[in-house]
Design a protein around this motif. Structure first.
Motif, short mmCIF file in Angstrom:
data_model
loop_
_atom_site.label_atom_id
_atom_site.label_comp_id
_atom_site.label_asym_id
_atom_site.label_seq_id
_atom_site.Cartn_x
_atom_site.Cartn_y
_atom_site.Cartn_z
N ASN A 144 -7.72 -0.77 -14.95
CA ASN A 144 -8.08 -1.23 -13.83
C ASN A 144 -6.76 -1.53 -12.96
N ALA A 145 -6.88 -1.57 -11.72
CA ALA A 145 -5.46 -2.09 -11.02
C ALA A 145 -4.99 -3.38 -11.25
N ILE A 146 -5.47 -4.25 -11.49
CA ILE A 146 -5.20 -5.78 -11.98
C ILE A 146 -4.49 -5.52 -13.50
N GLY A 147 -5.31 -5.11 -14.29
CA GLY A 147 -4.86 -5.03 -15.78
C GLY A 147 -3.62 -4.15 -15.86
N THR A 148 -3.84 -3.02 -15.37
CA THR A 148 -2.62 -2.03 -15.22
C THR A 148 -1.35 -2.35 -14.68
N ALA A 149 -1.68 -3.08 -13.58
CA ALA A 149 -0.39 -3.66 -12.87
C ALA A 149 0.32 -4.65 -13.58
N LEU A 150 -0.45 -5.40 -14.52
CA LEU A 150 0.19 -6.31 -15.35
C LEU A 150 1.10 -5.55 -16.34
N VAL A 151 0.64 -4.60 -17.06
CA VAL A 151 1.34 -3.71 -17.97
C VAL A 151 2.54 -2.91 -17.38
N ALA A 152 2.11 -2.37 -16.09
CA ALA A 152 3.21 -1.47 -15.64
C ALA A 152 4.24 -2.53 -14.98
N ARG A 153 3.78 -3.49 -14.55
CA ARG A 153 4.77 -4.02 -13.90
C ARG A 153 5.23 -3.61 -12.29
N ARG A 154 4.25 -2.99 -11.59
CA ARG A 154 4.51 -2.37 -10.41
C ARG A 154 3.12 -2.47 -9.62
N PRO A 155 3.28 -2.23 -8.45
CA PRO A 155 1.74 -2.03 -7.55
C PRO A 155 1.12 -0.64 -8.25
N THR A 172 -13.15 0.66 -6.17
CA THR A 172 -11.55 0.87 -6.06
C THR A 172 -10.87 -0.30 -6.05
N CYS A 173 -9.69 -0.33 -6.37
CA CYS A 173 -8.89 -1.54 -6.47
C CYS A 173 -7.56 -1.40 -6.04
N ALA A 174 -6.58 -2.15 -5.72
CA ALA A 174 -5.30 -1.88 -5.32
C ALA A 174 -4.64 -3.35 -5.72
N ALA A 175 -3.62 -3.40 -6.73
CA ALA A 175 -2.91 -4.70 -7.09
C ALA A 175 -1.44 -4.51 -6.94
N ALA A 176 -0.82 -5.48 -6.73
CA ALA A 176 0.62 -5.78 -6.92
C ALA A 176 1.01 -6.93 -7.57
N PRO A 177 1.99 -6.87 -8.45
CA PRO A 177 2.44 -8.18 -9.31
C PRO A 177 3.26 -8.92 -8.12
N ASP A 191 -4.61 -8.86 -5.79
CA ASP A 191 -5.63 -7.50 -5.75
C ASP A 191 -6.66 -7.55 -4.70
N LEU A 192 -6.88 -6.40 -4.08
CA LEU A 192 -8.14 -6.07 -3.09
C LEU A 192 -8.91 -5.06 -3.85
N SER A 193 -10.03 -5.57 -4.07
CA SER A 193 -11.03 -4.53 -4.72
C SER A 193 -12.36 -4.54 -3.83
N GLY A 194 -13.14 -3.28 -4.10
CA GLY A 194 -14.33 -3.13 -3.33
C GLY A 194 -14.95 -1.99 -3.68
N PRO A 195 -16.16 -1.76 -3.38
CA PRO A 195 -16.84 -0.30 -3.28
C PRO A 195 -16.13 0.93 -3.31
N ALA A 196 -16.39 1.92 -4.05
CA ALA A 196 -15.39 3.01 -4.18
C ALA A 196 -15.36 3.77 -2.64
N PRO A 197 -16.37 3.60 -2.05
CA PRO A 197 -16.36 4.40 -0.51
C PRO A 197 -15.23 3.91 0.48
#
Length: 420
Positions: A144-155, A172-177, A191-197
């Motif tokens: 997910n954007a949150i967990g993966t951004a924590l690992v990848a250390r990038r948006p 759908t979600c978009a996150a930045a560290p 993070d901003l998260s919402g319905p996929a559409p």
């Protein structure tokens, strides 16, 4: 602040529904071990591999652990994120409400500290267990954007079936560290998260811009604190009567006398009063002052460090421990510096700027970036690093502590020398 590379989940001009169907086919083929109709993005593919190694169930619906109210408040106070909250809310909350999204802020441990935004989407998130206090790391809920951004250390933006767990495919979600500008430590993720559409290719850039704005505000606060320390330092240095420097708890120099000026000194984690070897000045006497340290180079010549240990067992906090005649100290590393030191530890004969560039970026031409980063590293660890070629000093023993799984070494890294 330099421009970050941003990769939207939705390719330019792509139809969201059609792209979601393709992602679903890729997801199903990947789980079944079949040939993929197309390759997932690198950040998603790497995350899916981690999920398989961790044994995350793609059909899992068990709720992730949730903090109690008292512990949640404690983590909010100690996260270092409360000061950034007004900037984050000011930049994202109105948009989240208007665009059928929720704004989520998590700490470095992946715990959701705050969740605001569309009431309808919050109710939908409740059904997913996506609530304040929940653990939203990859290990708990998959890609997910949150967990993966924590690992990848990038948006990171994640859309539909890029989520590893099927229950999240409708999101759908978009996150930045967010990093502490004083020491580079990861504070958490917004993070901003919402319905996929509701997916939009510009969402990631917006979240990243607001995260950077919040970091700039934290930096302004730090500069104000440093200026306050500078006012205290001047009379202290006047009384010392010899070379000395006053630095804050993170090593940022407020004032110096009789020494070449530097912006920051590498200080060990858990620094205590007494004698300590510092890369910038050698053997030093260290005394506490309000808000920082008084540091005076000792007159005797201290032997340089004889042993360094690069510890990359933790996926989020790589460390370098330096040992010598004056004792042992540990310094937390940024992701980039951890990558560079890992490569140098693997090549004791050294690497040229072009070789390091290829090791880190897969491109031998990014030597300007490499030289700038190595310059920072050598300012921090001048006693253990040499140049021409870049390498650990010949008389220093280097030990690397790795996790049992080779794929777990610096999981944020996409460097060819590390990922192979």
């Amino acid at each position: 602040m330099g421009q970050r590379d941003l990769e939207a989940a939705l390719p330019a001009g792509a139809d969201p529904r059609r792209h979601a169907r393709v992602l679903a086919q890729v997801h199903e083929a990947a789980l079944a071990g079949k040939a993929l109709p197309s390759r997932p993005r690198a950040v998603i593919g790497a995350s899916w591999q981690r999920m398989r190694r961790l044994g995350v169930d793609p059909d899992g619906r068990a709720p992730a652990p949730v903090l109690g109210a008292e512990e949640l408040e404690t983590r909010r106070r100690t996260s270092g994120l409360a000061e950034a909250l007004p900037t984050l809310r000011g930049g994202l909350l109105t948009l989240a409400e208007q665009a059928a999204h929720i704004m989520v802020i998590v700490d470095a441990g992946g715990q959701v500290l705050w969740r605001d935004g569309s009431a309808a989407v919050r109710r939908r998130a409740d059904g997913l267990g996506f609530v304040e206090g929940v653990d939203w790391r990859e290990e708990s809920v998959g890609t997910n954007a949150i967990g993966t951004a924590l690992v990848a250390r990038r948006p990171v933006q994640v859309y539909s079936a890029e989520h590893y767990v099927r229950a999240q495919h409708s999101w759908t979600c978009a996150a930045a560290p967010l990093h502490d500008p004083r020491d580079g430590k990861l504070l958490g993720v917004v993070d901003l998260s919402g319905p996929a559409p509701t997916v939009h290719p510009t969402t990631l850039a917006l979240v990243d811009a607001v995260a950077r704005l919040a970091q700039a505000q934290l930096r302004t606060t730090h500069l104000t604190e440093l200026e306050r320390l500078r006012g205290f330092a001047a009379p202290v240095l006047g009384k010392v009567g010899g070379p000395a420097v006053v630095a804050d708890e993170h090593g940022w120099v407020a004032a110096a006398a009789g020494l070449a000026p530097v912006d920051r000194i590498a200080l060990p984690t858990g620094l205590k009063p007494g004698r300590v070897w510092l890369p910038a000045y050698g053997n030093c006497a260290v005394e506490p002052v309000p808000g920082g340290w008084l540091i005076r180079p000792a007159e005797d010549d201290a032997a340089p460090p004889t042993r360094v240990v690069l510890d990359v067992r933790s996926p989020r906090e790589p460390e370098l421990t330096v040992a010598g005649a004056t004792g042992t100290w540990t310094h937390r590393l940024s992701p980039r510096h951890a990558e560079m030191l890992y490569v140098l530890a693997s090549h004791r004969d050294g690497r040229s700027a072009s070789e390091l560039s290829a090791d880190l970026f897969g491109d031998a031409g990014r030597t300007v970036t490499v030289r700038a980063e190595m310059s920072r590293l050598r300012r921090h660890f001048g006693g253990i690093l040499d140049a021409k070629p870049y390498r650990f000093a010949d008389d220093v023993e280097v030990l690397v502590r790795r996790p049992p799984d080779p794929e777990a070494v610096l999981p944020h890294s996409l460097a060819p020398a590390i990922r192979g």
